[in-house]
Design an enzyme around this catalytic site. Structure first.
Site, PDB file in Angstrom:
ATOM      1  N   LYS A   1       0.873  -1.191   0.000  1.00 48.84           N
ATOM      2  CA  LYS A   1       0.000   0.000   0.000  1.00 48.84           C
ATOM      3  C   LYS A   1       0.895   1.220   0.000  1.00 48.84           C
ATOM      4  O   LYS A   1       2.024   1.168   0.496  1.00 48.84           O
ATOM      5  CB  LYS A   1      -0.886   0.011   1.257  1.00 48.84           C
ATOM      6  CG  LYS A   1      -2.113   0.895   1.125  1.00 48.84           C
ATOM      7  CD  LYS A   1      -3.273   0.166   0.466  1.00 48.84           C
ATOM      8  CE  LYS A   1      -4.423   1.105   0.180  1.00 48.84           C
ATOM      9  NZ  LYS A   1      -5.623   0.376  -0.300  1.00 48.84           N
TER      10      LYS A   1
ATOM     11  N   ASP B   1      -6.927   4.376  -4.744  1.00 44.04           N
ATOM     12  CA  ASP B   1      -7.621   4.229  -3.455  1.00 44.04           C
ATOM     13  C   ASP B   1      -8.256   5.593  -3.190  1.00 44.04           C
ATOM     14  O   ASP B   1      -8.462   6.369  -4.135  1.00 44.04           O
ATOM     15  CB  ASP B   1      -6.629   3.816  -2.349  1.00 44.04           C
ATOM     16  CG  ASP B   1      -7.324   3.380  -1.061  1.00 44.04           C
ATOM     17  OD1 ASP B   1      -7.962   2.325  -1.048  1.00 44.04           O
ATOM     18  OD2 ASP B   1      -7.254   4.122  -0.049  1.00 44.04           O
TER      19      ASP B   1
HETATM   20  P1  NDP Z   1     -13.180   7.670  -2.780  1.00 45.47           P
HETATM   21  O1  NDP Z   1     -12.102   8.668  -2.614  1.00 45.47           O
HETATM   22  O2  NDP Z   1     -13.799   7.459  -4.109  1.00 45.47           O
HETATM   23  O3  NDP Z   1     -14.384   7.968  -1.747  1.00 45.47           O
HETATM   24  C1  NDP Z   1     -14.165   8.014  -0.376  1.00 45.47           C
HETATM   25  C2  NDP Z   1     -15.475   8.401   0.297  1.00 45.47           C
HETATM   26  O4  NDP Z   1     -15.314   8.287   1.714  1.00 45.47           O
HETATM   27  C3  NDP Z   1     -15.889   9.826   0.028  1.00 45.47           C
HETATM   28  O5  NDP Z   1     -17.293   9.901   0.036  1.00 45.47           O
HETATM   29  C4  NDP Z   1     -15.268  10.559   1.219  1.00 45.47           C
HETATM   30  O6  NDP Z   1     -15.908  11.787   1.541  1.00 45.47           O
HETATM   31  C5  NDP Z   1     -15.514   9.563   2.317  1.00 45.47           C
HETATM   32  N1  NDP Z   1     -14.534   9.755   3.400  1.00 45.47           N
HETATM   33  C6  NDP Z   1     -13.181   9.756   3.308  1.00 45.47           C
HETATM   34  N2  NDP Z   1     -12.621  10.000   4.513  1.00 45.47           N
HETATM   35  C7  NDP Z   1     -13.656  10.143   5.367  1.00 45.47           C
HETATM   36  C8  NDP Z   1     -13.743  10.412   6.762  1.00 45.47           C
HETATM   37  N3  NDP Z   1     -12.643  10.557   7.491  1.00 45.47           N
HETATM   38  N4  NDP Z   1     -14.986  10.482   7.318  1.00 45.47           N
HETATM   39  C9  NDP Z   1     -16.116  10.320   6.565  1.00 45.47           C
HETATM   40  N5  NDP Z   1     -16.080  10.080   5.235  1.00 45.47           N
HETATM   41  C10 NDP Z   1     -14.884   9.985   4.669  1.00 45.47           C
HETATM   42  O7  NDP Z   1     -12.573   6.285  -2.197  1.00 45.47           O
HETATM   43  P2  NDP Z   1     -13.032   4.799  -2.478  1.00 45.47           P
HETATM   44  O8  NDP Z   1     -14.509   4.740  -2.618  1.00 45.47           O
HETATM   45  O9  NDP Z   1     -12.175   4.248  -3.534  1.00 45.47           O
HETATM   46  O10 NDP Z   1     -12.588   4.087  -1.106  1.00 45.47           O
HETATM   47  C11 NDP Z   1     -13.442   3.983   0.036  1.00 45.47           C
HETATM   48  C12 NDP Z   1     -12.940   2.878   0.938  1.00 45.47           C
HETATM   49  O11 NDP Z   1     -12.910   1.638   0.224  1.00 45.47           O
HETATM   50  C13 NDP Z   1     -11.516   3.054   1.492  1.00 45.47           C
HETATM   51  O12 NDP Z   1     -11.453   2.480   2.769  1.00 45.47           O
HETATM   52  C14 NDP Z   1     -10.683   2.238   0.520  1.00 45.47           C
HETATM   53  O13 NDP Z   1      -9.453   1.825   1.098  1.00 45.47           O
HETATM   54  C15 NDP Z   1     -11.612   1.059   0.307  1.00 45.47           C
HETATM   55  N6  NDP Z   1     -11.333   0.276  -0.887  1.00 45.47           N
HETATM   56  C16 NDP Z   1     -11.352   0.861  -2.130  1.00 45.47           C
HETATM   57  C17 NDP Z   1     -11.111   0.103  -3.248  1.00 45.47           C
HETATM   58  C18 NDP Z   1     -11.258   0.650  -4.617  1.00 45.47           C
HETATM   59  O14 NDP Z   1     -11.230  -0.149  -5.580  1.00 45.47           O
HETATM   60  N7  NDP Z   1     -11.433   1.945  -4.807  1.00 45.47           N
HETATM   61  C19 NDP Z   1     -10.717  -1.320  -3.130  1.00 45.47           C
HETATM   62  C20 NDP Z   1     -10.838  -1.858  -1.792  1.00 45.47           C
HETATM   63  C21 NDP Z   1     -11.097  -1.052  -0.729  1.00 45.47           C
HETATM   64  P3  NDP Z   1     -15.263  13.203   1.065  1.00 45.47           P
HETATM   65  O15 NDP Z   1     -15.631  13.325  -0.376  1.00 45.47           O
HETATM   66  O16 NDP Z   1     -15.914  14.207   1.958  1.00 45.47           O
HETATM   67  O17 NDP Z   1     -13.790  13.082   1.315  1.00 45.47           O
END
Ligand code: NDP
Length: 451
Positions: A130, A170
């Site tokens: 990572k 991510d």
């Molecule tokens: P994105 O950047 O597309 O979206 C992240 C989302 O989470 C946004 O809505 C963001 O809100 C919100 N968020 C981030 N930090 C916080 C916080 N501290 N409190 C509340 N909301 C928060 O990321 P992904 O959808 O790609 O990833 C989401 C999760 O899934 C992560 O844990 C990632 O590690 C995991 N994941 C992702 C994969 C992928 O293929 N993308 C694969 C496997 C796991 P805001 O817009 O306000 O920041």
């Protein structure tokens, strides 16, 4: 006498805490795995004598580097970048890159540790890694993001490679950022290889990679519900996040006949009692990704919905819940509320969204609860398929990939049952995932001797 890790769980965790001071997320992730592995290892002398768990919980290496870039006003900005290469016993290191101000070495070490087990569960030959930076893309221009990505890759390129370490996206890193980083890698090395996944379709990317994590988490949920003779038809779902994983999980739930009630971002959550249908999901995708808006603006477009500032959505009664935002967003009290409100199943889209208290609450209540390392593995699985397509220099069709994704999620579900079936109709998915993932990596490590 040889020194072995014949200590009890508490002794082992004391050592982990001592060696990793100020790294609470990493310690939490190791604890969650160690709770199950210690029981499994009880009668397996070779894992003890070879100190396998201790070795998996010590990254192969952590590279930390300075990332300088110039903002639009001509100011010199300095960020820190990292790549954590946790374990490559079963394949090249593989795991995403995160750009978010909350990124620390502890967060990346926990993610790389989790990734090691997750990648093993997919059945594909991928080790765990990572990376990322504390760079905050919010409020930055596209040019600034491009300059940052180029600077980040100017150091990272020497540590990665198609057979060494293959990063992906991510939080904060989507197709655009992967494009900037791939462009810089190619420019420096003069080498067009599958060194990153999540690429554009025109330059080596795979169909369904964008959708795979969210869709996969819902396929896993359907597999869990099927063990009780149920499915998603007519079920209500509470989802957190509004990024890649959350919106695609919502989309698949709607396709399978469920009703999505909530989405959220770091500002709070929206509750739409009419249901967030495909058209509304499309609005959220466009609004959050392309317009870089806030979820609270949803209520202006859809006035029947309400916005709850600074809150998470776990108090809204539902049949199923999918935490899809970030780590430790669902705490012990939230888990109790979900259970009390009759929630039947939780499928984690995010990595470690539930804290240890919450995990224990779900296990105690014996509801269907899938940890992210099992349920969100669809994304990295399709990344693995992207690597295969790059090696073969061909592209598979969408239907083939959809079927492979479904099969991989069912395979992970079966592995969880194999090691997590507790009898009486209860499957401990956390235990099943931890043991199945550990066993594969551990057995490969035993074959290599002490390296
Ligand atoms: P994105 O950047 O597309 O979206 C992240 C989302 O989470 C946004 O809505 C963001 O809100 C919100 N968020 C981030 N930090 C916080 C916080 N501290 N409190 C509340 N909301 C928060 O990321 P992904 O959808 O790609 O990833 C989401 C999760 O899934 C992560 O844990 C990632 O590690 C995991 N994941 C992702 C994969 C992928 O293929 N993308 C694969 C496997 C796991 P805001 O817009 O306000 O920041």
């Amino acid at each position: 006498m040889a020194v072995t890790d014949h200590v009890d769980l508490n002794g082992f965790m004391e050592g982990v805490k001592k060696r990793n001071p100020y790294q609470p997320e990493f310690v939490q992730a190791v604890q969650e795995v160690a709770e199950d592995i210690f029981e499994f290892m009880q009668d397996k002398e070779e894992y003890h004598s070879q100190q396998i768990l201790r070795r998996i919980a010590e990254p192969d290496r952590v590279v930390s580097f300075r990332v300088c870039w110039e903002d639009d006003a001509g100011n010199i900005r300095v960020q820190r970048g990292w790549r954590v290469q946790n374990n490559n016993a079963i394949g090249p290191y593989k795991g995403g890159i995160r750009f978010h101000p909350s990124v620390t070495e502890s967060v990346l070490k926990f993610l790389a540790f989790e990734q090691t087990f997750k990648n093993a569960l997919t059945g594909l030959p991928m080790g765990g890694g990572k990376g990322g930076s504390n760079f905050n893309p919010k409020g930055k221009s596209v040019r600034e993001i491009m300059r940052f990505c180029q600077s980040f890759m100017t150091e990272l390129y020497r540590h990665i490679g198609a057979d060494i370490d293959v990063p992906a996206g991510d939080i904060g890193v989507g197709g655009r950022e992967i494009g900037f980083m791939f462009g810089q890698y190619k420019r420096i090395t003069n080498n067009f290889t599958g060194v990153l996944t999540g690429k554009g379709l025109e330059w080596g990317g795979s169909l369904i990679r964008t959708e795979a994590t969210g869709y996969g988490a819902v396929y896993f949920l359907e597999n869990m519900l099927a063990t009780k003779g149920e499915n998603l038809e007519g079920k209500t779902a509470v989802i957190s996040g509004s990024g890649n994983v959350a919106t695609h999980a919502a989309e698949k739930i709607v396709q399978l006949g469920g009703k999505v009630l909530t989405l959220s971002d770091s500002g709070g959550f929206i509750h739409d009692p009419d249901g967030i249908d495909q058209e509304k999901i499309y609005w959220v995708k466009t609004h959050k990704t392309h317009r870089r808006g806030r979820i609270e603006e949803y209520v202006e477009a859809f006035p029947n919905a309400t916005f709850h500032a600074g809150k998470t959505p776990w108090g809204v009664p539902c049949d199923v819940a999918l935490p899809c935002a970030t780590q430790n967003e669902l705490l012990g009290e939230d888990a109790k509320t979900l259970v009390a409100n009759g929630c039947k199943a939780v499928s984690e889209g995010a990595n470690m969204p539930t804290d240890l208290d919450g995990v224990h609450t779900f296990k105690h209540a014996k509801i269907l609860y899938a940890p992210g390392k099992a349920s969100n593995a669809g994304g990295v699985a399709v990344s693995g398929l992207e690597m295969s397509q790059n090696s073969e220099r061909r592209s598979w069709k969408e239907e083939e990939l959809q079927q492979m994704l479904k099969d991989i999620m069912s395979g992970i579900h079966n592995s969880c049952i194999q090691y997590g079936n507790q009898g009486g109709g209860y499957i401990d998915y956390v235990k099943g995932a931890n043991i199945a993932g550990f066993k594969k990596v551990a057995d490969a490590m035993l074959a290599f001797g002490v390296v």
